[in-house]
Design an enzyme around this catalytic site. Structure first.
Site, short mmCIF file in Angstrom:
data_model
loop_
_atom_site.label_atom_id
_atom_site.label_comp_id
_atom_site.label_asym_id
_atom_site.label_seq_id
_atom_site.Cartn_x
_atom_site.Cartn_y
_atom_site.Cartn_z
N LYS A 8 4.98 9.41 8.57
CA LYS A 8 4.81 8.91 9.95
C LYS A 8 5.85 9.50 10.92
O LYS A 8 5.73 10.64 11.34
CB LYS A 8 4.82 7.38 9.93
CG LYS A 8 3.63 6.81 9.10
CD LYS A 8 3.64 5.31 9.06
CE LYS A 8 2.65 4.78 8.06
NZ LYS A 8 1.27 4.68 8.58
N TYR A 10 0.86 -1.19 0.00
CA TYR A 10 0.00 0.00 0.00
C TYR A 10 0.89 1.23 0.00
O TYR A 10 1.85 1.30 0.78
CB TYR A 10 -0.89 -0.02 1.25
CG TYR A 10 -1.78 1.19 1.43
CD1 TYR A 10 -1.54 2.10 2.47
CD2 TYR A 10 -2.87 1.43 0.60
CE1 TYR A 10 -2.37 3.20 2.64
CE2 TYR A 10 -3.69 2.54 0.77
CZ TYR A 10 -3.44 3.43 1.81
OH TYR A 10 -4.24 4.53 1.98
N ASP A 13 9.29 2.61 -0.70
CA ASP A 13 8.30 3.29 0.14
C ASP A 13 8.65 2.94 1.60
O ASP A 13 8.28 1.87 2.09
CB ASP A 13 6.90 2.82 -0.24
CG ASP A 13 5.85 3.44 0.67
OD1 ASP A 13 4.64 3.27 0.38
OD2 ASP A 13 6.22 4.06 1.69
P1 KE4 Z 1 -0.59 8.31 4.59
O1 KE4 Z 1 -1.12 9.03 3.37
O2 KE4 Z 1 -1.68 7.51 5.29
O3 KE4 Z 1 0.16 9.24 5.53
O4 KE4 Z 1 0.50 7.26 4.12
C1 KE4 Z 1 0.15 6.31 3.15
C2 KE4 Z 1 1.12 5.13 3.26
C3 KE4 Z 1 2.13 5.02 2.33
N1 KE4 Z 1 3.02 3.99 2.38
C4 KE4 Z 1 2.95 3.06 3.37
C5 KE4 Z 1 3.95 1.95 3.40
C6 KE4 Z 1 1.94 3.14 4.36
O5 KE4 Z 1 1.88 2.20 5.33
C7 KE4 Z 1 1.01 4.19 4.31
C8 KE4 Z 1 -0.12 4.33 5.33
N2 KE4 Z 1 -0.22 3.29 6.27
C9 KE4 Z 1 -1.53 3.04 6.84
C10 KE4 Z 1 -1.40 1.81 7.74
N3 KE4 Z 1 -1.41 0.62 7.01
C11 KE4 Z 1 -2.06 4.24 7.56
C12 KE4 Z 1 -3.30 3.97 8.37
C13 KE4 Z 1 -4.53 4.46 7.68
O6 KE4 Z 1 -4.66 4.29 6.45
O7 KE4 Z 1 -5.40 4.98 8.42
#
Ligand code: KE4
Length: 429
Positions: A267, A144, A239
């Site tokens: 994060k 993701y 990523d």
């Molecule tokens: P954000 O746009 O949510 O800040 O980041 C996206 C993203 C990009 N790359 C990786 C490897 C990620 O894990 C994420 C976001 N992670 C999720 C948890 N699996 C955030 C939690 C959520 O979607 O509420």
């Protein structure tokens, strides 16, 4: 446990916010029941609106690596409030942040700050497309990279030529430029590259995957990707939104010794405030406006308040290398404790772990890609999640997520987690 206030809030929230939450995973759909609404947190504990206390193993999906309400980070934010906290103009702190990221992540020569991991990933892909003048990308099923259209794609019927939308609202036009490979399967990547000669701008991957549950790269997988990209002039994007500054000061690239051309971050980099970043080779990053012709912008990019929190966090991690050994030790104590209990009970569930990230999979099969992760008994995971929650342990509300540990976890907290684990297994099996 009384969750009456969370229940009341969730009923109201569902009338005002789609699904009652601002991000889908928070709705507990994968585990049943109502989500708990968090009122406050400190160190290794969070408290819901009914003042129930939980030991926290999500830590805001990674950012709170030093535990909640860390005084040093709070102080850094308080210090700047009197000077106002958003200008939409360049500030000293953004330069300091860029310098620090480049120092900590050696493959990054230039970096752009944004507001989320999604923004970092979509911008990195646009940079790769602008730099190579190619249109297609390869991503991996189970990985993701945020909710940009190009990433919400599944393998399509014409799998070697185009993907298929994995969300309503994503067009086939977009899906045509995203190809799907299988994690830990270099042949699946080579097949796509051979079928799309000189058309692939980038391969984007979670070098340690956390979004199908924790899945580690097998030996030579990352090196293999590096070689395929070098041979075919494809931009390799790591990523590291989850793993950056967590699995080592320099993330997976330091831990596994394979360098990316572009890296995306999020994060931890914001210390709990909204910050993302993407960066890498100078010749690619110089394609980004206003230096180059790849447009990307953001009102709150490099926001001074977020920078003060992120700088406090990263400066601490950069100057306190022992924090990583502490995280390794905490991870080892919890995961070996879980394994011992499982063995004592004659259970052989798969547990994937690295440093301060792990996932207990409710399958006895090896989990090395998304297909194998899908073998899990999701109903059993749901029962386990609810049982642990009742015992005051707050896990990720999905089998397909990694847990994130913080340095705030004490030996006493770990003993409580293991006790809850053993009692929960006895309850659900
Ligand atoms: P954000 O746009 O949510 O800040 O980041 C996206 C993203 C990009 N790359 C990786 C490897 C990620 O894990 C994420 C976001 N992670 C999720 C948890 N699996 C955030 C939690 C959520 O979607 O509420």
């Amino acid at each position: 446990m009384n969750h009456s206030i969370s229940k009341e809030l969730f009923e109201k929230a569902q009338k005002l916010i789609p699904g009652g939450v601002n991000s889908p995973v928070r709705a507990f759909k994968a585990v049943g029941g109502n989500p708990i609404f968090i009122k406050k947190a400190k160190g290794a504990h969070i408290y819901d609106e009914n003042d129930n206390q939980y030991i926290e193993l999500i830590n805001s999906w990674g950012p709170m690596i030093l535990g909640h309400a860390n005084e040093m980070i709070a102080e850094a934010m308080q210090k700047v409030l009197a000077d106002s906290w958003s200008f939409g103009a360049p500030t000293r702190r953004e330069v300091e942040m860029a310098e620090l990221i480049i120092e900590m992540m050696p493959s990054i020569e230039k970096v752009r700050l944004v507001n989320s991991g999604t923004e970092a990933c979509l911008s990195a892909v646009r940079a790769a497309r602008g730099y190579t003048q190619r249109e297609k990308i390869i991503k991996f099923s189970g990985c993701y990279h945020g909710h940009a259209d190009s990433f919400l794609i599944a393998a399509g019927s014409g799998a070697v030529t185009f993907g298929t939308p994995d969300s309503l609202g994503v067009t086939q036009g977009v899906a045509n430029d995203t190809l799907i490979a299988n994690y830990n399967d270099l042949n699946s990547v080579q097949t796509l590259v051979d079928a799309n000669e000189n058309k692939i701008a980038a391969i984007i991957i979670e070098p340690v995957a956390g979004n199908m549950g924790l899945v580690l790269p097998e030996k030579d997988f990352l090196e293999g990707l590096r070689n395929i990209c070098d041979k075919n002039n494809i931009v390799l994007i790591f990523d590291e939104v989850m793993t950056g500054f967590r699995l080592a000061k320099g993330g997976v690239q330091e831990r596994f010794g394979v360098k990316a051309d572009l890296t995306t971050l999020g994060k931890i980099i914001g210390g709990g405030l909204p910050v993302g970043a993407y960066g890498g080779k100078t010749e690619i990053m110089n394609c980004i406006a206003p230096a180059g012709k790849v447009y990307q912008a953001g009102t709150l990019s490099g926001n001074p308040l977020a920078m003060s929190a992120g700088l406090a966090m990263l400066n601490y991690l950069n100057s306190t290398p022992e924090v990583y050994q502490k995280l390794e030790n905490i991870g080892e104590k919890i995961t070996s404790g879980i394994q011992k209990i499982n063995q004592k009970m004659g259970l052989s569930y798969t547990l994937n772990a690295v440093g301060s990230m792990f996932t207990l999979f409710f399958t006895t099969q090896k989990v090395f890609d998304f297909g194998s992760a899908l073998q899990c008994d999701l109903a059993l995971f749901g029962k386990y999640f609810q049982s642990m929650l009742k015992k005051g342990v707050y896990l990720a509300p999905s089998q397909f997520e990694s847990l994130f540990l913080s340095t705030a976890l004490s030996d006493e907290n770990i003993a409580q987690i293991l006790d809850a684990h053993e009692r929960s297994l006895k309850e659900i099996l």
